[in-house]
Design an enzyme around this catalytic site. Structure first.
Site, PDB file in Angstrom:
ATOM      1  N   LYS A 253      -2.893   1.678  11.528  1.00  0.00           N
ATOM      2  CA  LYS A 253      -3.946   1.354  10.545  1.00  0.00           C
ATOM      3  C   LYS A 253      -3.370   0.598   9.358  1.00  0.00           C
ATOM      4  O   LYS A 253      -3.973  -0.352   8.858  1.00  0.00           O
ATOM      5  CB  LYS A 253      -4.629   2.640  10.072  1.00  0.00           C
ATOM      6  CG  LYS A 253      -5.370   3.390  11.168  1.00  0.00           C
ATOM      7  CD  LYS A 253      -6.163   4.558  10.623  1.00  0.00           C
ATOM      8  CE  LYS A 253      -5.315   5.706  10.163  1.00  0.00           C
ATOM      9  NZ  LYS A 253      -4.717   6.465  11.288  1.00  0.00           N
ATOM     10  N   LYS A 254      -2.209   1.037   8.882  1.00  0.00           N
ATOM     11  CA  LYS A 254      -1.610   0.393   7.715  1.00  0.00           C
ATOM     12  C   LYS A 254      -1.161  -1.036   8.034  1.00  0.00           C
ATOM     13  O   LYS A 254      -1.359  -1.956   7.247  1.00  0.00           O
ATOM     14  CB  LYS A 254      -0.430   1.231   7.205  1.00  0.00           C
ATOM     15  CG  LYS A 254      -0.846   2.551   6.571  1.00  0.00           C
ATOM     16  CD  LYS A 254      -1.732   2.327   5.349  1.00  0.00           C
ATOM     17  CE  LYS A 254      -2.140   3.608   4.681  1.00  0.00           C
ATOM     18  NZ  LYS A 254      -3.046   3.383   3.533  1.00  0.00           N
TER      19      LYS A 254
ATOM     20  N   ASP B  52       0.850  -1.197   0.000  1.00  0.00           N
ATOM     21  CA  ASP B  52       0.000   0.000   0.000  1.00  0.00           C
ATOM     22  C   ASP B  52       0.877   1.236   0.000  1.00  0.00           C
ATOM     23  O   ASP B  52       2.097   1.177   0.195  1.00  0.00           O
ATOM     24  CB  ASP B  52      -0.912  -0.017   1.232  1.00  0.00           C
ATOM     25  CG  ASP B  52      -2.057   0.986   1.156  1.00  0.00           C
ATOM     26  OD1 ASP B  52      -2.236   1.631   0.100  1.00  0.00           O
ATOM     27  OD2 ASP B  52      -2.762   1.143   2.168  1.00  0.00           O
ATOM     28  N   LYS B  53       0.232   2.367  -0.204  1.00  0.00           N
ATOM     29  CA  LYS B  53       0.886   3.683  -0.173  1.00  0.00           C
ATOM     30  C   LYS B  53       0.060   4.601   0.703  1.00  0.00           C
ATOM     31  O   LYS B  53      -1.169   4.512   0.738  1.00  0.00           O
ATOM     32  CB  LYS B  53       0.995   4.217  -1.603  1.00  0.00           C
ATOM     33  CG  LYS B  53       1.293   5.710  -1.727  1.00  0.00           C
ATOM     34  CD  LYS B  53       0.004   6.477  -1.969  1.00  0.00           C
ATOM     35  CE  LYS B  53       0.255   7.976  -2.088  1.00  0.00           C
ATOM     36  NZ  LYS B  53      -1.036   8.740  -2.049  1.00  0.00           N
ATOM     37  N   HIS B  54       0.739   5.488   1.416  1.00  0.00           N
ATOM     38  CA  HIS B  54       0.040   6.467   2.239  1.00  0.00           C
ATOM     39  C   HIS B  54       0.679   7.826   2.050  1.00  0.00           C
ATOM     40  O   HIS B  54       1.905   7.940   1.947  1.00  0.00           O
ATOM     41  CB  HIS B  54       0.102   6.083   3.719  1.00  0.00           C
ATOM     42  CG  HIS B  54      -0.630   7.037   4.618  1.00  0.00           C
ATOM     43  ND1 HIS B  54      -1.999   7.017   4.742  1.00  0.00           N
ATOM     44  CD2 HIS B  54      -0.183   8.046   5.417  1.00  0.00           C
ATOM     45  CE1 HIS B  54      -2.367   7.978   5.581  1.00  0.00           C
ATOM     46  NE2 HIS B  54      -1.293   8.609   6.004  1.00  0.00           N
ATOM     47  N   SER B  55      -0.153   8.868   1.988  1.00  0.00           N
ATOM     48  CA  SER B  55       0.324  10.237   1.885  1.00  0.00           C
ATOM     49  C   SER B  55      -0.007  10.991   3.163  1.00  0.00           C
ATOM     50  O   SER B  55      -1.044  10.748   3.785  1.00  0.00           O
ATOM     51  CB  SER B  55      -0.333  10.942   0.692  1.00  0.00           C
ATOM     52  OG  SER B  55      -0.082  12.334   0.722  1.00  0.00           O
TER      53      SER B  55
ATOM     54  N   THR C 234      -8.772  11.221   0.403  1.00  0.00           N
ATOM     55  CA  THR C 234      -9.052  10.267  -0.673  1.00  0.00           C
ATOM     56  C   THR C 234     -10.488   9.764  -0.607  1.00  0.00           C
ATOM     57  O   THR C 234     -11.159   9.632  -1.638  1.00  0.00           O
ATOM     58  CB  THR C 234      -8.060   9.096  -0.592  1.00  0.00           C
ATOM     59  OG1 THR C 234      -6.736   9.601  -0.820  1.00  0.00           O
ATOM     60  CG2 THR C 234      -8.373   8.043  -1.638  1.00  0.00           C
TER      61      THR C 234
ATOM     62  N   ARG D 231      -6.276  13.674  20.829  1.00  0.00           N
ATOM     63  CA  ARG D 231      -5.165  14.524  20.376  1.00  0.00           C
ATOM     64  C   ARG D 231      -5.683  15.745  19.641  1.00  0.00           C
ATOM     65  O   ARG D 231      -5.139  16.843  19.783  1.00  0.00           O
ATOM     66  CB  ARG D 231      -4.239  13.724  19.457  1.00  0.00           C
ATOM     67  CG  ARG D 231      -3.408  12.666  20.168  1.00  0.00           C
ATOM     68  CD  ARG D 231      -2.759  11.727  19.168  1.00  0.00           C
ATOM     69  NE  ARG D 231      -1.970  12.468  18.194  1.00  0.00           N
ATOM     70  CZ  ARG D 231      -1.813  12.080  16.929  1.00  0.00           C
ATOM     71  NH1 ARG D 231      -2.401  10.987  16.481  1.00  0.00           N
ATOM     72  NH2 ARG D 231      -1.057  12.793  16.111  1.00  0.00           N
TER      73      ARG D 231
ATOM     74  N   SER E  98      -0.091   6.460  14.789  1.00  0.00           N
ATOM     75  CA  SER E  98      -1.431   6.605  14.222  1.00  0.00           C
ATOM     76  C   SER E  98      -1.472   6.128  12.778  1.00  0.00           C
ATOM     77  O   SER E  98      -2.338   5.338  12.387  1.00  0.00           O
ATOM     78  CB  SER E  98      -1.873   8.071  14.306  1.00  0.00           C
ATOM     79  OG  SER E  98      -3.149   8.248  13.722  1.00  0.00           O
TER      80      SER E  98
END
Length: 447
Positions: free
Chosen positions: A191-192, A84-87, A124, A172, A187
């Site tokens: 999730k990832k 996967d990818k996360h930004s 997204t 937070r 955080s």
């Protein structure tokens, strides 16, 4: 052993390193509410001021990952190539919409757990909400079926994935402890990692439109995420990318979906968007084991785009999650795009020398296309198209962008904000690389 949260808080307050049992006990307390709201806030504040060691970050990430279900893709019929990818968020960032189906067409499986926008950064999931019928919260059976069939599925965080993160993040958000690299790392990665990944690519933004505006701050976050994710068993690469201007030509949910479709079908590919997307996708293909190096990944991506396979995967994912079966072919007909079109011309002719991307994002929020609070509804139809890049020459016949608004007053308001966000000069500025640096657990390479 009796759980006494104030003792764990005290140890962290005093700058001591928490043990794995301390951290797991605190995360259990956050998850099952045996730690009060005040105690969760105190824990977050203690971490904010005292920080965490690398071992503590890894333990916190793993404990938050394990606070709910961890997906096991081999048991769901997928034995390899799951990545996967996360930004970290930006303005006009529609990379995920393109990357998922492109990577799938190259042989990877991309189960992407995404989020919604908040403040000036777009989300997204909000972009997919612009597609009629698309379900961003399917059950696990449907999610796994679409990942198997289309090679990718982009959805939101489910109730049983990393539930500790939802409560800790909410605390937070209202206690001024969001900007902690330790807590940000846990955080994002909890999730990832709960998604059962074999590899992860991080797109860490810096610049005026980024969450971490300063380059060194963004770099520190990238290094933390790469080190912690790899330490938790998921090989990870981070790219530091420039968010000092809009990414691509559009800002807004429906219009960004249109741009993603145009990219996948070859109708139009803005160069900076293409560079970030192909760099992230190539890294993912190597991490997933479906390409031996970036050269092979590049060949695979070129073939997937030229053959239409990537666009076909996008359409298959849309249909599998409840959207129109002919979405790729008729995206413009299916999407609701605001009717008023207003070209935004600069106050004088010149070259764009700088852009306050955060101000552009906040212009979208002011139009109703983004949210200032997590519980706000948004208008997916409003936005901006045809955004000029830094270095472009603009004037009375070449606009900064075109506003898509619900009415003239809204368009005029947004136009003024866009003009104020752009700096003009008499000569174009020096070119800046959009991918600035690549970071792995073993080394750092400057692009």
């Amino acid at each position: 052993m009796t759980f006494i949260p104030q003792e764990i808080i005290r140890r962290k307050r005093d700058g001591l390193e928490l043990s794995e049992s301390d951290i797991r006990a605190m995360v259990r307390g956050i998850t099952d509410d045996s730690a009060s709201e005040g105690q969760v806030a105190a824990f977050a504040m203690a971490v904010f001021f005292r920080g965490m060691t690398l071992n503590e970050r890894i333990r916190l990430t793993e404990a938050m990952r394990d606070s709910g279900r961890v997906l096991d893709w081999p048991s769901l019929g997928i034995n390899r190539g799951v990545a996967d990818k996360h930004s970290t968020g930006g303005v006009g960032d529609k990379v995920s919409l393109i990357l998922g189906p492109l990577a799938a067409a190259c042989g990877a499986f991309v189960p992407m757990i995404s989020g919604r926008g908040l403040g000036h950064t777009g989300g997204t999931l909000d972009k997919f909400d612009a597609i009629p019928g698309y379900d961003t919260a399917p059950d696990l059976v449907t999610f796994a079926k679409v990942v198997r069939g289309a090679g990718c599925a982009i959805i939101g965080q489910t109730a049983d994935l990393a539930p500790a993160d939802r409560r800790l993040y909410a605390v937070r958000d209202v206690t001024a402890t969001v900007e902690s690299i330790d807590l940000i790392t846990a955080s994002i990665l909890s999730k990832k990692l709960a998604a059962g990944l074999q590899g992860l690519v991080m797109d860490v933004k810096f610049g005026s439109g980024a969450f971490m505006e300063g380059y060194q701050d963004a770099r520190a976050l990238a290094q933390s995420i790469v080190t912690v994710a790899t330490g938790a068993g998921v090989p990870t690469t981070a790219l530091l990318t420039d968010m000092n201007e809009v990414l691509g030509h559009t800002v807004g949910n429906a219009v960004e979906v249109c741009e993603a479709v145009n990219f996948l079908t070859g109708t139009a590919r803005e160069p900076r968007l293409a560079e970030v997307t192909l760099a992230c996708t190539g890294e993912l293909l190597v991490l997933a084991g479906v390409a031996k190096d970036m050269a092979e990944a590049t060949r695979k991506m070129e073939t997937a785009l030229a053959s239409g396979a990537a666009a076909e995967r996008f359409g298959r994912m849309i249909a599998g999650l409840g959207g129109p079966h002919d979405f790729v072919e008729r995206a413009g007909e299916h999407l609701d795009i605001a009717p008023i079109k207003k070209a935004v011309y600069p106050v004088r002719p010149g070259f764009i020398t700088a852009m306050d991307s955060r101000a552009v994002g906040m212009a979208l929020v002011a139009m109703g296309g983004g949210r200032a609070r997590a519980d706000q509804a948004i208008d997916h139809a409003v936005g901006m198209t045809g955004f000029a890049r830094i270095g472009a020459e603009v004037g009375s016949e070449t606009p900064l962008c075109t506003i898509r608004a619900r009415d003239e007053a809204q368009a005029d308001m947004a136009a003024e904000r866009i003009r104020a966000a752009v700096t003009l000069g008499d000569a174009p500025p020096a070119l800046r690389p959009v991918v600035r640096e690549r970071i792995t657990a073993d080394n750092k390479e400057t692009a």
